[in-house]
Design an enzyme around this catalytic site. Structure first.
Site, short mmCIF file in Angstrom:
data_model
loop_
_atom_site.label_atom_id
_atom_site.label_comp_id
_atom_site.label_asym_id
_atom_site.label_seq_id
_atom_site.Cartn_x
_atom_site.Cartn_y
_atom_site.Cartn_z
CB SER A 172 7.05 1.70 0.28
OG SER A 172 6.31 2.88 0.55
NE ARG A 173 2.95 -2.77 -2.35
CZ ARG A 173 2.00 -3.60 -1.97
NH1 ARG A 173 1.22 -4.18 -2.85
NH2 ARG A 173 1.80 -3.87 -0.69
CE LYS A 221 6.26 -18.23 10.40
NZ LYS A 221 6.83 -17.63 11.62
CE LYS A 262 10.74 -12.17 3.38
NZ LYS A 262 11.50 -10.93 3.29
CG ASN A 275 7.41 -14.90 15.40
OD1 ASN A 275 8.16 -15.76 14.93
ND2 ASN A 275 6.10 -14.95 15.28
CB THR A 307 -2.72 -21.54 16.41
OG1 THR A 307 -1.45 -21.27 17.00
CG2 THR A 307 -3.16 -20.38 15.56
#
Ligand SMILES: O=c1ccn([C@@H]2O[C@H](COP(=O)(O)OP(=O)(O)O[C@H]3O[C@H](CO)[C@@H](O)[C@H](O)[C@H]3O)[C@@H](O)[C@H]2O)c(=O)[nH]1
Length: 310
Positions: free
Chosen positions: A3-4, A93, A105, A133, A158
């Site tokens: 990973s970064r 998604k 994706k 999720n 939302t």
């Protein structure tokens, strides 16, 4: 572990204290760093991604670089190094996508499937998993609601009618394990899940934390869908049902379609996709039960009121 973020790697190193785990700092955008890290490796689980919907709307090319080109680097490096299997992690998604994160994706899934289609004799099995999720994942809405309630504010919602599939981290890991054990090249494995409205989710968190369910409705964010789709209607006509999971096999035909014209079967298949508005729907009591099973929520409840946590 590749990973970064060296800080997170350091945290993990101290937490695990396991000398079998080796750590590589690198970036999926940089092919050479992925190639070096995947040398001598048997299996790859590819989870590196830009995953926030609103931020990818502002920086779509960043999503292209990490989610599409980065995934292509992972697949290409695995192929080059003779890695046995690669499982790439996708999202609901990606189905009928409307936002840059979902589109990138969806393209990642296409990259994985194209590898299988174009390399039938490859030693590397590339497959995808797709889920909704993950509850309490970093930056997601459940920890946000809890923080807001702890600060004495109403949860910001939302759109109370918006629906999402919910699952635990354990359930998403089970799906990855299932793909790892059973995947054929180009498969997409989907974890079925129950869904709920965000209004009910906020209400459940309020009830659990014993505060009045007063919601602060803020409106839909950039790129958000009202409902999510785990499996498209087109995929469902091909999918195999394994109870908890669906397997969507690769369409392995070549481009010579004429071969199939006389052999094609007309199958109407299901008329609807599998989405979060037609999936089994959880109400407030069921969401509360689900929340109570999350260790992070239990820890928060214990801090607030040790009696409530029991
Ligand atoms: O202040 C807020 C923030 C969010 N939401 C809603 O809560 C739901 C969940 O939001 P969030 O936790 O941010 O997740 P999503 O935007 O649905 O995306 C998550 O879930 C996806 C699977 O669908 C993953 O692919 C993504 O990486 C991950 O960020 C959505 O309906 C949001 O509209 C609110 O109501 N209030």
């Amino acid at each position: 572990m590749f990973s970064r973020d060296e800080a997170k790697q350091d945290e993990m190193r101290r937490l695990l204290g396991d000398e079998r785990v080796r750590y590589y700092v690198g970036d999926v955008r940089d092919y050479d760093s992925v190639l070096r890290a995947s040398r001598g490796i048997d299996h790859v689980f590819h989870a590196a991604a830009l995953k926030q919907v609103p931020s990818c709307e502002f920086f779509p090319l960043e999503a292209v670089r990490t989610n599409i080109l980065g995934s292509a680097n992972v697949v290409e490096a695995a192929e080059r190094n003779g890695v046995g299997s690669v499982v790439v992690l996708s999202t609901d998604k990606a189905v009928y996508p409307v936002n840059a994160m979902g589109m990138s994706k969806a393209m990642m899934e296409k990259v994985a499937q194209a590898h299988a289609r174009n390399n039938p004799n490859s030693a590397t099995t590339v497959s995808c998993v797709r889920y909704g999720n993950v509850m309490y994942s970093r930056g997601s809405v459940i920890p946000l609601f809890i923080e807001q309630i702890k600060a004495g504010r109403a949860p910001t919602v939302t759109d109370p009618t918006m629906t999402r599939f919910l699952m635990s981290l354990g359930e998403s890991v089970e799906l990855v394990e299932h793909a790892f054990q059973h995947a054929r090249p180009g498969d997409i494995f989907i974890r079925k899940a129950a869904a709920c409205t965000i209004g009910d989710l906020a209400e459940a968190v309020c009830e659990l934390f014993n505060v009045p369910a007063k919601l602060d409705v803020i409106g839909v964010r950039h790129g958000e869908k009202l409902d999510e789709t785990l499996a498209s209607r087109e995929e469902l006509t091909q999918a195999e049902d394994f109870g908890e999971f669906l397997r969507v096999p690769l369409d392995a035909r070549d481009l010579n379609y004429s071969l199939y014209v006389s052999e094609g079967e007309l199958d109407e298949g299901p008329v609807e996709d599998f989405n979060s508005s037609n999936a089994p729907r959880m109400g407030v009591p069921e969401i509360i039960e689900l929340l109570k099973r999350l260790p992070e929520v239990r820890a928060e409840l214990a801090l607030r009121d040790p009696v409530l946590a029991c």
